[in-house]
Design an enzyme around this catalytic site. Structure first.
Site, short mmCIF file in Angstrom:
data_model
loop_
_atom_site.label_atom_id
_atom_site.label_comp_id
_atom_site.label_asym_id
_atom_site.label_seq_id
_atom_site.Cartn_x
_atom_site.Cartn_y
_atom_site.Cartn_z
N SER A 97 0.87 -1.18 0.00
CA SER A 97 0.00 0.00 0.00
C SER A 97 0.90 1.23 0.00
CB SER A 97 -0.93 0.02 1.22
OG SER A 97 -1.90 1.04 1.09
N SER A 98 0.40 2.29 -0.63
CA SER A 98 1.22 3.50 -0.72
C SER A 98 0.35 4.72 -0.92
CB SER A 98 2.23 3.39 -1.89
OG SER A 98 1.54 3.41 -3.12
N SER A 99 0.95 5.88 -0.72
CA SER A 99 0.35 7.15 -1.10
C SER A 99 0.95 7.54 -2.44
CB SER A 99 0.64 8.22 -0.04
OG SER A 99 0.12 9.48 -0.44
#
Length: 374
Positions: A97-99
């Site tokens: 998961s990431s921004s």
């Protein structure tokens, strides 16, 4: 610099780069604090590490606030469950998961062609930053966002609440959309997809737009913007530019497991060598022919071999170079390399046109791609 100054600098950078093009989205980026969506810290890549190692950057780190406003994707979870606060030192696991980098987020929002009154479905809530931008632009009631990971969705809900936003957040498989909120005027996927699920087309109004990043296990991806038609089909174009997204969780590539006997099968001279896959556009066109094939480099008997393996079907092809000549050996229920070479030969025969000149037509899950001269 404080966070308002950093936001203003980010707006200037994204405007100068041409990614931030209209005033409503400039206002949103100016107003929505990205650091609020990164309270739990983020991971930085450890330079020179092989395999890639990650080290946490937490809120008490003097690099944290300015890092939140870099135009960079920031990893917020690895290995499916591990967040920055869980790690002391380094961890060597794959990001999950990431921004997404703000420049890509706002480019996609601009390309989505959102207007006042539009209802939007977002696939992949992530940290909630892009969700917050849409809430600022359209209002909470116009935004529905689906996230497969309950813990990720919970953190996003908390961050959105700190910013005063309360969109409809759903925990579930985004590839199925969210039928209870349909129909939507716009659908946007902020994760990579192997294909365009029919559910996303069916839940979009005729005349509505679906914007997705088409990817595959050869790891080349392109933005595709599709307009939905009255008959349930959709068509559009690629938007150009080399982009990267984390793949949606359900279609993560299966484990390779026990490799096949690479000395079996049919051998012939290869039309194209494995080296052509170093080019992004060539790799993407090849991927259209074999979206579930994985590329693995092997060393056997002192030479490098290139294996293309579809684990689900068991089809495989291995390329070897000997004295400047490439050969391919294939086996399984289909001929992976035959399909790739046929696709690439047709594309090259048409002059290898840029991907943004290609037409996309969707009548089922797998899009049909045509290009000028085909």
């Amino acid at each position: 610099m404080n966070d308002k100054e950093l936001r203003a600098r980010l707006v200037e950078r994204l405007t100068a780069s041409g990614q931030l093009r209209t005033e409503p989205w400039r206002e949103a980026v100016s107003a929505v604090p990205r650091h609020e969506f990164l309270h739990g810290g983020f991971f930085r890549e450890v330079g020179g590490s092989t395999p890639t190692a990650w080290t946490p950057v937490m809120r008490d780190d003097p690099r944290w606030l300015e890092g939140c406003y870099d135009d960079a994707s920031l990893v917020t979870q690895v290995a499916g469950t591990v967040v920055p606060g869980d790690v002391r030192g380094e961890i060597m696991r794959a990001p999950t998961s990431s921004s997404t980098m703000p420049g890509l987020v706002v480019r996609m929002l601009e390309d989505l062609q959102v207007g006042a009154g539009h209802r939007v479905l977002e696939i992949g809530t992530g940290t909630g930053y892009s969700t917050g931008l849409m809430c600022h632009r359209l209002g909470d009631d116009s935004v529905t966002s689906v996230e497969v990971d309950e813990s990720v969705s919970t953190r996003a809900r908390t961050a959105l609440g700190r910013c005063g936003f309360a969109p409809d957040l759903i925990v579930g498989d985004g590839l199925a959309g969210y039928e209870d909120g349909a129909p939507y005027d716009r659908v946007i996927a902020t994760c990579g997809l192997l294909t365009v699920p029919r559910a996303l087309i069916e839940q979009t109004r005729p005349g509505g737009i679906v914007l997705v990043a088409l990817c595959g296990w050869l790891y080349s991806s392109e933005l595709a913007r599709l307009t939905v038609h009255e008959d349930g089909t959709a068509s559009g174009r690629f938007l150009g530019g080399q982009i990267s997204f984390l793949l949606a969780r359900p279609p993560l590539p299966p484990p390779l497991g026990l490799l096949p006997d690479l000395d079996e099968g049919d051998e012939r001279q290869a039309v194209l060598g494995a080296d052509v896959m170093n080019d992004w556009n060539t790799r993407f066109v090849a991927q259209l022919a074999a979206p579930r094939a994985q590329h693995v480099g092997l060393t056997r008997e002192g030479r490098t071999e290139h294996l293309f393996l579809d684990v689900d079907t068991g089809a495989w092809a291995v390329l070897r170079e000997d004295g400047g000549q490439w050969t391919v050996r294939q086996n399984g229920p289909s001929r992976v390399r035959d399909a790739i070479e046929a696709h690439l030969t047709r594309w090259r025969g048409a002059g290898a046109p840029p991907l943004e000149q290609c037409e996309i037509t969707l009548t089922s899950d797998q899009p049909v791609i045509t290009w000028p001269g085909r």
